[in-house]
Design a protein around this motif. Structure first.
Motif, PDB file in Angstrom:
ATOM      1  N   TYR A  97       0.846  -1.189   0.000  1.00 48.97           N
ATOM      2  CA  TYR A  97       0.000   0.000   0.000  1.00 48.97           C
ATOM      3  C   TYR A  97       0.889   1.250   0.000  1.00 48.97           C
ATOM      4  N   ARG A  98       0.351   2.312  -0.557  1.00 51.37           N
ATOM      5  CA  ARG A  98       0.991   3.631  -0.498  1.00 51.37           C
ATOM      6  C   ARG A  98      -0.057   4.641  -0.053  1.00 51.37           C
ATOM      7  N   TYR A  99       0.185   5.243   1.099  1.00 50.35           N
ATOM      8  CA  TYR A  99      -0.786   6.191   1.652  1.00 50.35           C
ATOM      9  C   TYR A  99      -0.068   7.487   2.016  1.00 50.35           C
ATOM     10  N   GLY A 100      -0.744   8.609   1.802  1.00 50.95           N
ATOM     11  CA  GLY A 100      -0.135   9.877   2.176  1.00 50.95           C
ATOM     12  C   GLY A 100      -1.151  10.998   2.212  1.00 50.95           C
ATOM     13  N   PHE A 101      -0.684  12.149   2.687  1.00 49.43           N
ATOM     14  CA  PHE A 101      -1.542  13.335   2.727  1.00 49.43           C
ATOM     15  C   PHE A 101      -0.666  14.583   2.790  1.00 49.43           C
ATOM     16  N   GLU A 102      -1.261  15.711   2.418  1.00 47.01           N
ATOM     17  CA  GLU A 102      -0.670  17.025   2.587  1.00 47.01           C
ATOM     18  C   GLU A 102      -1.592  17.841   3.471  1.00 47.01           C
ATOM     19  N   ALA A 103      -1.011  18.602   4.395  1.00 46.25           N
ATOM     20  CA  ALA A 103      -1.834  19.391   5.306  1.00 46.25           C
ATOM     21  C   ALA A 103      -1.084  20.630   5.766  1.00 46.25           C
ATOM     22  N   ASN A 104      -1.846  21.687   5.983  1.00 41.73           N
ATOM     23  CA  ASN A 104      -1.311  22.816   6.723  1.00 41.73           C
ATOM     24  C   ASN A 104      -2.006  22.839   8.082  1.00 41.73           C
ATOM     25  N   GLN A 105      -1.839  23.897   8.844  1.00 41.74           N
ATOM     26  CA  GLN A 105      -2.400  23.894  10.195  1.00 41.74           C
ATOM     27  C   GLN A 105      -3.920  24.052  10.199  1.00 41.74           C
ATOM     28  N   LYS A 106      -4.495  24.452   9.070  1.00 41.43           N
ATOM     29  CA  LYS A 106      -5.947  24.674   9.019  1.00 41.43           C
ATOM     30  C   LYS A 106      -6.718  23.506   8.425  1.00 41.43           C
ATOM     31  N   ARG A 107      -6.138  22.807   7.447  1.00 39.54           N
ATOM     32  CA  ARG A 107      -6.921  21.770   6.772  1.00 39.54           C
ATOM     33  C   ARG A 107      -6.030  20.766   6.054  1.00 39.54           C
ATOM     34  N   VAL A 108      -6.625  19.641   5.715  1.00 39.84           N
ATOM     35  CA  VAL A 108      -5.978  18.634   4.872  1.00 39.84           C
ATOM     36  C   VAL A 108      -6.154  19.078   3.430  1.00 39.84           C
ATOM     37  N   ILE A 109      -5.054  19.250   2.727  1.00 37.64           N
ATOM     38  CA  ILE A 109      -5.087  19.736   1.346  1.00 37.64           C
ATOM     39  C   ILE A 109      -5.385  18.603   0.379  1.00 37.64           C
ATOM     40  N   SER A 110      -4.744  17.460   0.595  1.00 39.25           N
ATOM     41  CA  SER A 110      -4.950  16.297  -0.273  1.00 39.25           C
ATOM     42  C   SER A 110      -4.653  15.021   0.508  1.00 39.25           C
ATOM     43  N   GLU A 111      -5.159  13.916  -0.005  1.00 32.89           N
ATOM     44  CA  GLU A 111      -4.993  12.623   0.672  1.00 32.89           C
ATOM     45  C   GLU A 111      -5.183  11.524  -0.364  1.00 32.89           C
ATOM     46  N   TRP A 112      -4.425  10.439  -0.245  1.00 31.19           N
ATOM     47  CA  TRP A 112      -4.498   9.392  -1.262  1.00 31.19           C
ATOM     48  C   TRP A 112      -4.159   8.032  -0.666  1.00 31.19           C
ATOM     49  N   LEU A 113      -4.704   6.996  -1.295  1.00 32.18           N
ATOM     50  CA  LEU A 113      -4.402   5.611  -0.925  1.00 32.18           C
ATOM     51  C   LEU A 113      -4.371   4.773  -2.190  1.00 32.18           C
ATOM     52  N   PHE A 114      -3.240   4.100  -2.432  1.00 32.96           N
ATOM     53  CA  PHE A 114      -3.072   3.189  -3.558  1.00 32.96           C
ATOM     54  C   PHE A 114      -2.661   1.820  -3.021  1.00 32.96           C
ATOM     55  N   TYR A 115      -2.896   0.782  -3.808  1.00 31.80           N
ATOM     56  CA  TYR A 115      -2.389  -0.542  -3.457  1.00 31.80           C
ATOM     57  C   TYR A 115      -2.023  -1.295  -4.719  1.00 31.80           C
ATOM     58  N   VAL A 116      -1.287  -2.401  -4.539  1.00 34.30           N
ATOM     59  CA  VAL A 116      -0.853  -3.214  -5.668  1.00 34.30           C
ATOM     60  C   VAL A 116      -1.425  -4.614  -5.480  1.00 34.30           C
ATOM     61  N   PRO A 117      -2.624  -4.879  -6.038  1.00 36.14           N
ATOM     62  CA  PRO A 117      -3.238  -6.196  -5.835  1.00 36.14           C
ATOM     63  C   PRO A 117      -2.472  -7.329  -6.518  1.00 36.14           C
ATOM     64  N   LYS A 118      -1.865  -7.036  -7.669  1.00 33.67           N
ATOM     65  CA  LYS A 118      -1.075  -8.047  -8.380  1.00 33.67           C
ATOM     66  C   LYS A 118       0.247  -7.436  -8.840  1.00 33.67           C
ATOM     67  N   THR A 119       0.203  -6.728  -9.968  1.00 33.50           N
ATOM     68  CA  THR A 119       1.435  -6.125 -10.490  1.00 33.50           C
ATOM     69  C   THR A 119       1.311  -4.623 -10.680  1.00 33.50           C
ATOM     70  N   ASN A 120       0.113  -4.131 -10.937  1.00 35.76           N
ATOM     71  CA  ASN A 120      -0.077  -2.716 -11.218  1.00 35.76           C
ATOM     72  C   ASN A 120      -0.650  -1.988 -10.003  1.00 35.76           C
ATOM     73  N   GLN A 121      -0.178  -0.761  -9.804  1.00 34.62           N
ATOM     74  CA  GLN A 121      -0.693   0.052  -8.711  1.00 34.62           C
ATOM     75  C   GLN A 121      -2.106   0.527  -9.026  1.00 34.62           C
ATOM     76  N   THR A 122      -3.020   0.402  -8.067  1.00 32.00           N
ATOM     77  CA  THR A 122      -4.422   0.770  -8.254  1.00 32.00           C
ATOM     78  C   THR A 122      -4.837   1.800  -7.218  1.00 32.00           C
ATOM     79  N   ARG A 123      -5.543   2.823  -7.653  1.00 38.19           N
ATOM     80  CA  ARG A 123      -5.985   3.877  -6.747  1.00 38.19           C
ATOM     81  C   ARG A 123      -7.254   3.450  -6.013  1.00 38.19           C
ATOM     82  N   LEU A 124      -7.227   3.550  -4.681  1.00 31.56           N
ATOM     83  CA  LEU A 124      -8.409   3.249  -3.875  1.00 31.56           C
ATOM     84  C   LEU A 124      -9.208   4.510  -3.584  1.00 31.56           C
TER      85      LEU A 124
END
Length: 387
Positions: A97-124
């Motif tokens: 899995y690959r998970y991450g986020f961007e945030a400043n002190q007021k809010r979460v700007i972006s957030e993402w979660l991907f995984y690799v079920p077999k060979t290719n990375q897939t966005r959740l």
């Protein structure tokens, strides 16, 4: 900790420190980080500790008006107003899995979660912000989180909220993070002592190994007793002729040395990490420990006998006695160094073209790898004596 395509001087290091997940991916079970004081090496565990806390708790232990606990880099006009970026790549039940986020002190700007079920990375899922407009750009049916995003506050993570609403993938990720990843400081022994104490009181599966570890580290302790919420350490008592006559018990908190207290405090955590193949990130690892005891603990992770489940240890230290080609491969050694703008660079010894038999410690002290303090002339700091 991905292994580089190198061969260590000691073949046992390759055999014991590298484990393969598949034909393409090999990981390391240990990494050490060196750097001068104020070089930023403690920022890594601090950032990971915040990330872990925010992932687990942002949906339930914060209010809508609370600031997010990120700290922007304020020594640059370019970055002081930019959000902080966090991302981890991890394996859960054999899936990457690959998970991450961007945030400043007021809010979460972006957030993402991907995984690799077999060979290719897939966005959740992928969360984005466009001014005041917040939305889920993509939400996979596999994640099963539809209808939850509107319930997510601007200062909370969608992953954390999804776990609160029983989304299975989110629950499993946060359960893994809670149970399998520990981030600690060698300066906060009391935080770890409760775990060792509970393990000894509850007579759980780790009790005998914890006691054996304490006994074998040459502390003169023959027995451990629990009295109320405190630990008593048993020592041999001798008569004038040098014959053993009885056993004397000391109170750990008031009668034992700071080093002994630390060893007993972290003993439960070390055994639990090794036994169940967990991840331990340890800042100020060598604080109040003799160099030989530090080495003995590190070597526990360097043996298939004591680390059969590929537990991982990442630690920050100033103990150069550990900086040896008999203990570490070059890809296991990292350095932090501040550049002239006050920003921290993190780099590995594997980036240097050096022979396998190089003296890592000697070359480091000489400044060949950087990451050491450059001390000015101290001879005049008190000024000239009065005439």
């Amino acid at each position: 900790m991905v292994a580089a395509n190198i061969v260590a001087k000691e073949k046992e290091l390759d055999d014991n420190n590298v484990f393969a997940l598949d034909d393409d991916l090999k990981l390391l079970n240990r990494a050490v980080i060196y750097g001068a004081n104020a070089s930023g090496k403690s920022n890594l565990p601090k950032a990971l500790s915040f990330m872990k806390w925010f992932m687990i708790n942002s949906s339930k232990e914060t209010q809508s008006t609370e600031k997010i606990g990120v700290e922007p880099f304020e020594l640059s006009t370019e970055t002081e107003a930019k959000p902080s970026f966090f991302e981890i790549v991890f394996l859960l039940d054999g899936t990457k899995y690959r998970y991450g986020f961007e945030a400043n002190q007021k809010r979460v700007i972006s957030e993402w979660l991907f995984y690799v079920p077999k060979t290719n990375q897939t966005r959740l899922f992928e969360r984005v912000s466009d001014g005041n407009l917040r939305k889920i750009k993509y939400l996979s049916n596999i994640f099963k989180g539809k209808g939850i995003y509107p319930k997510t506050r601007k200062n909370a993570l969608f992953l954390s909220v999804a776990a609160q609403f029983n989304v299975e993938i989110a629950e499993r990720i946060l359960d893994w993070l809670t149970k399998q990843v520990n981030i600690v400081s060698g300066l906060d022994d009391q935080d770890h002592l409760s775990y060792t104490l509970n393990s000894l009181v509850e007579n759980n599966d780790n009790k005998s190994e914890i006691i054996q570890l304490i006994k074998k580290l040459d502390l003169g302790i023959e027995q451990i007793r629990i009295k109320g919420a405190s630990i008593k350490t048993g020592h041999k008592k001798f008569n004038k002729q040098g014959n053993y006559v009885s056993r004397k018990f000391f109170d750990l908190d008031s009668q034992e040395s700071e080093g002994t207290k630390k060893i007993i405090s972290i003993a439960g955590l070390l055994i639990d990490t090794l036994k169940y193949g967990k991840v331990l990130i340890f800042d100020e690892f060598d604080a109040r420990l003799h160099p030989l005891i530090s080495k003995a603990i590190v070597e526990l992770f360097n043996s298939k006998n004591t680390n059969s489940n590929n537990a991982q240890l990442i630690f920050m230290t100033d103990d150069t006695n550990l900086l040896s080609n008999k203990l570490f491969r070059r890809d296991q050694i990292w350095f932090t160094e501040k550049n002239k703008y006050g920003a921290t660079d993190l780099y590995s010894l594997v980036e240097y073209k050096i022979p396998n038999d190089a003296s890592f410690e000697s070359d480091y002290i000489k400044g060949r790898y950087g990451a050491i303090p450059f001390i000015g002339d101290l001879s005049q700091i008190l000024g000239e004596p009065d005439a």
